[in-house]
Design a protein around this motif. Structure first.
Motif, PDB file in Angstrom:
ATOM      1  N   ASP A 120      81.332  76.604 105.524  1.00  0.00           N
ATOM      2  CA  ASP A 120      80.716  75.329 105.913  1.00  0.00           C
ATOM      3  C   ASP A 120      80.160  75.448 107.327  1.00  0.00           C
ATOM      4  N   THR A 121      78.834  75.317 107.423  1.00  0.00           N
ATOM      5  CA  THR A 121      78.219  75.488 108.736  1.00  0.00           C
ATOM      6  C   THR A 121      77.889  74.151 109.366  1.00  0.00           C
ATOM      7  N   GLY A 122      78.301  73.052 108.828  1.00  0.00           N
ATOM      8  CA  GLY A 122      78.001  71.762 109.400  1.00  0.00           C
ATOM      9  C   GLY A 122      76.637  71.256 108.958  1.00  0.00           C
ATOM     10  N   VAL A 123      76.214  70.174 109.570  1.00  0.00           N
ATOM     11  CA  VAL A 123      74.916  69.570 109.271  1.00  0.00           C
ATOM     12  C   VAL A 123      73.847  70.323 110.049  1.00  0.00           C
ATOM     13  N   SER A 124      72.834  70.751 109.346  1.00  0.00           N
ATOM     14  CA  SER A 124      71.776  71.550 109.969  1.00  0.00           C
ATOM     15  C   SER A 124      70.466  70.778 109.978  1.00  0.00           C
ATOM     16  N   GLN A 125      69.808  70.760 111.125  1.00  0.00           N
ATOM     17  CA  GLN A 125      68.530  70.066 111.239  1.00  0.00           C
ATOM     18  C   GLN A 125      67.455  71.024 111.743  1.00  0.00           C
ATOM     19  N   ASN A 126      66.306  70.922 111.138  1.00  0.00           N
ATOM     20  CA  ASN A 126      65.173  71.760 111.542  1.00  0.00           C
ATOM     21  C   ASN A 126      63.874  70.955 111.521  1.00  0.00           C
ATOM     22  N   PRO A 127      63.004  71.222 112.497  1.00  0.00           N
ATOM     23  CA  PRO A 127      63.234  72.090 113.644  1.00  0.00           C
ATOM     24  C   PRO A 127      64.122  71.411 114.685  1.00  0.00           C
ATOM     25  N   ARG A 128      64.535  72.122 115.692  1.00  0.00           N
ATOM     26  CA  ARG A 128      65.314  71.500 116.758  1.00  0.00           C
ATOM     27  C   ARG A 128      64.403  70.742 117.725  1.00  0.00           C
ATOM     28  N   HIS A 129      63.209  71.266 117.890  1.00  0.00           N
ATOM     29  CA  HIS A 129      62.242  70.619 118.775  1.00  0.00           C
ATOM     30  C   HIS A 129      60.894  70.603 118.091  1.00  0.00           C
ATOM     31  N   LYS A 130      60.148  69.526 118.313  1.00  0.00           N
ATOM     32  CA  LYS A 130      58.808  69.415 117.748  1.00  0.00           C
ATOM     33  C   LYS A 130      57.930  68.684 118.747  1.00  0.00           C
ATOM     34  N   ILE A 131      56.823  69.329 119.101  1.00  0.00           N
ATOM     35  CA  ILE A 131      55.824  68.684 119.934  1.00  0.00           C
ATOM     36  C   ILE A 131      54.593  68.488 119.078  1.00  0.00           C
ATOM     37  N   THR A 132      54.065  67.294 119.053  1.00  0.00           N
ATOM     38  CA  THR A 132      52.914  67.003 118.222  1.00  0.00           C
ATOM     39  C   THR A 132      51.946  66.099 118.959  1.00  0.00           C
ATOM     40  N   ILE A 164      76.336  68.817 104.948  1.00  0.00           N
ATOM     41  CA  ILE A 164      77.486  69.597 104.508  1.00  0.00           C
ATOM     42  C   ILE A 164      77.482  69.573 102.986  1.00  0.00           C
ATOM     43  N   SER A 165      77.713  70.710 102.369  1.00  0.00           N
ATOM     44  CA  SER A 165      77.374  70.892 100.962  1.00  0.00           C
ATOM     45  C   SER A 165      78.023  69.889 100.013  1.00  0.00           C
ATOM     46  N   GLU A 166      79.252  69.515 100.233  1.00  0.00           N
ATOM     47  CA  GLU A 166      79.897  68.607  99.269  1.00  0.00           C
ATOM     48  C   GLU A 166      79.687  67.137  99.590  1.00  0.00           C
ATOM     49  N   HIS A 167      78.968  66.839 100.668  1.00  0.00           N
ATOM     50  CA  HIS A 167      78.784  65.450 101.079  1.00  0.00           C
ATOM     51  C   HIS A 167      77.703  64.771 100.245  1.00  0.00           C
ATOM     52  N   ASN A 168      78.030  63.589  99.726  1.00  0.00           N
ATOM     53  CA  ASN A 168      77.067  62.864  98.900  1.00  0.00           C
ATOM     54  C   ASN A 168      76.260  61.833  99.686  1.00  0.00           C
ATOM     55  N   ARG A 169      76.686  61.502 100.896  1.00  0.00           N
ATOM     56  CA  ARG A 169      75.955  60.509 101.692  1.00  0.00           C
ATOM     57  C   ARG A 169      75.256  61.191 102.851  1.00  0.00           C
ATOM     58  N   LEU A 170      74.070  60.728 103.118  1.00  0.00           N
ATOM     59  CA  LEU A 170      73.265  61.301 104.188  1.00  0.00           C
ATOM     60  C   LEU A 170      72.586  60.166 104.932  1.00  0.00           C
ATOM     61  N   TYR A 171      72.597  60.264 106.258  1.00  0.00           N
ATOM     62  CA  TYR A 171      72.091  59.184 107.120  1.00  0.00           C
ATOM     63  C   TYR A 171      71.067  59.743 108.094  1.00  0.00           C
ATOM     64  N   TRP A 172      70.116  58.913 108.449  1.00  0.00           N
ATOM     65  CA  TRP A 172      69.182  59.229 109.531  1.00  0.00           C
ATOM     66  C   TRP A 172      69.317  58.174 110.623  1.00  0.00           C
ATOM     67  N   TYR A 173      69.352  58.669 111.867  1.00  0.00           N
ATOM     68  CA  TYR A 173      69.394  57.806 113.047  1.00  0.00           C
ATOM     69  C   TYR A 173      68.318  58.276 114.016  1.00  0.00           C
ATOM     70  N   ARG A 174      67.906  57.354 114.882  1.00  0.00           N
ATOM     71  CA  ARG A 174      67.005  57.704 115.972  1.00  0.00           C
ATOM     72  C   ARG A 174      67.685  57.357 117.284  1.00  0.00           C
ATOM     73  N   GLN A 175      67.543  58.265 118.256  1.00  0.00           N
ATOM     74  CA  GLN A 175      68.135  58.022 119.573  1.00  0.00           C
ATOM     75  C   GLN A 175      67.077  58.205 120.646  1.00  0.00           C
ATOM     76  N   THR A 176      66.772  57.139 121.340  1.00  0.00           N
ATOM     77  CA  THR A 176      65.839  57.228 122.463  1.00  0.00           C
ATOM     78  C   THR A 176      66.619  57.346 123.766  1.00  0.00           C
ATOM     79  N   LEU A 177      65.913  57.741 124.799  1.00  0.00           N
ATOM     80  CA  LEU A 177      66.557  58.023 126.092  1.00  0.00           C
ATOM     81  C   LEU A 177      67.298  56.799 126.608  1.00  0.00           C
ATOM     82  N   GLY A 178      68.549  57.000 126.944  1.00  0.00           N
ATOM     83  CA  GLY A 178      69.342  55.916 127.506  1.00  0.00           C
ATOM     84  C   GLY A 178      69.885  54.936 126.495  1.00  0.00           C
ATOM     85  N   GLN A 179      69.732  55.236 125.230  1.00  0.00           N
ATOM     86  CA  GLN A 179      70.208  54.348 124.173  1.00  0.00           C
ATOM     87  C   GLN A 179      71.162  55.085 123.248  1.00  0.00           C
TER      88      GLN A 179
END
Lengths: 114, 116
Positions: free
Chosen positions: B1-13, B26-41
């Motif tokens: 189990d390598t944990g939750v993996s996100q790609n890419p780590r950085h994106k400039i557009t 994580i492979s056996e996890h059935n729930r998946l969430y997305w969050y956004r974090q802005t600076l200072g929040q």
């Protein structure tokens, strides 16, 4: 809607001193409360959680938190801070224990001085 | 189990371009969430899936944001016609959920988006 307030944006503590980070929540029903830590370049790590029962909960890394319903608070404490504790700490509340929707506070940055 | 993996780590557009982020839970996890974090929040909840079903999407910030989890495994978050205000860290988390309960959510390291 639920909300979380962390009144301290940043706190500086001397290494070895005790720590208390404040968290107040607003939620009509029984809250599910959490503390997460975020180190630079790392994901959020769960320190501890409160669902019900004993109002003093123990977490990882020597942290504990106390739920006080009368004060709508869930403050995080540690008796002796280590330099490696420097990080940002987030308090969060959820509607249920299934973590379906976490509402986070703005965070408190902990700085540890030698 | 390598944990939750996100790609890419950085994106400039450039403003106006579309971007897509990937999250491998994580492979056996059935729930998946997305969050956004802005600076200072703190992180702000966007959406979540149980298996392939998107159970909550009203918090997606606008119709430019969409998320998929086609086979109940990895997920993608797409932002169309990016704006400078979309610059933020996008976090993914996963958990094993049963009914109204479940395990803690494990977070990935996030994808930092910069829109120029």
């Amino acid at each position: 809607a639920q909300s979380v307030t962390q009144p301290d944006i940043h706190i500086t503590v001397s290494e070895g001193a005790s720590l208390e980070l404040r968290c107040n929540y607003s939620y009509g029903a029984t809250p599910y409360l959490f503390w997460y830590v975020q180190s630079p370049g790392q994901g959020l790590q769960l320190l501890l959680k409160y669902f019900s029962g004993d109002t003093l909960v123990q977490g990882i890394k020597g942290f504990e938190a106390e739920f006080k319903r009368s004060q709508s608070s869930f403050n995080l404490r540690k008796p002796s801070v280590h330099w490696s504790d420097a990080a940002e700490y987030f308090c969060a509340v959820a509607l249920n224990s299934g973590y379906s929707t976490l509402t986070f506070g703005k965070g408190t940055m902990l700085l540890v001085s030698p | 189990d390598t944990g939750v993996s996100q790609n890419p780590r950085h994106k400039i557009t450039k403003r106006g371009q579309n971007v897509t982020f990937r999250c491998d839970p994580i492979s056996e996890h059935n729930r998946l969430y997305w969050y956004r974090q802005t600076l200072g929040q703190g992180p702000e909840f966007l959406t979540y899936f149980q298996n392939e079903a998107q159970l909550e999407k009203s918090r997606l910030l606008s119709d430019r944001f969409s998320a998929e989890r086609p086979k109940g495994s990895f997920s993608t978050l797409e932002i169309q016609r990016t704006e400078q205000g979309d610059s933020a860290m996008y976090l993914c988390a996963s958990s094993l959920g049963t009914g109204g309960g479940g395990t803690e959510a494990f977070f990935g390291q996030g994808t930092r988006l910069t829109v120029v």
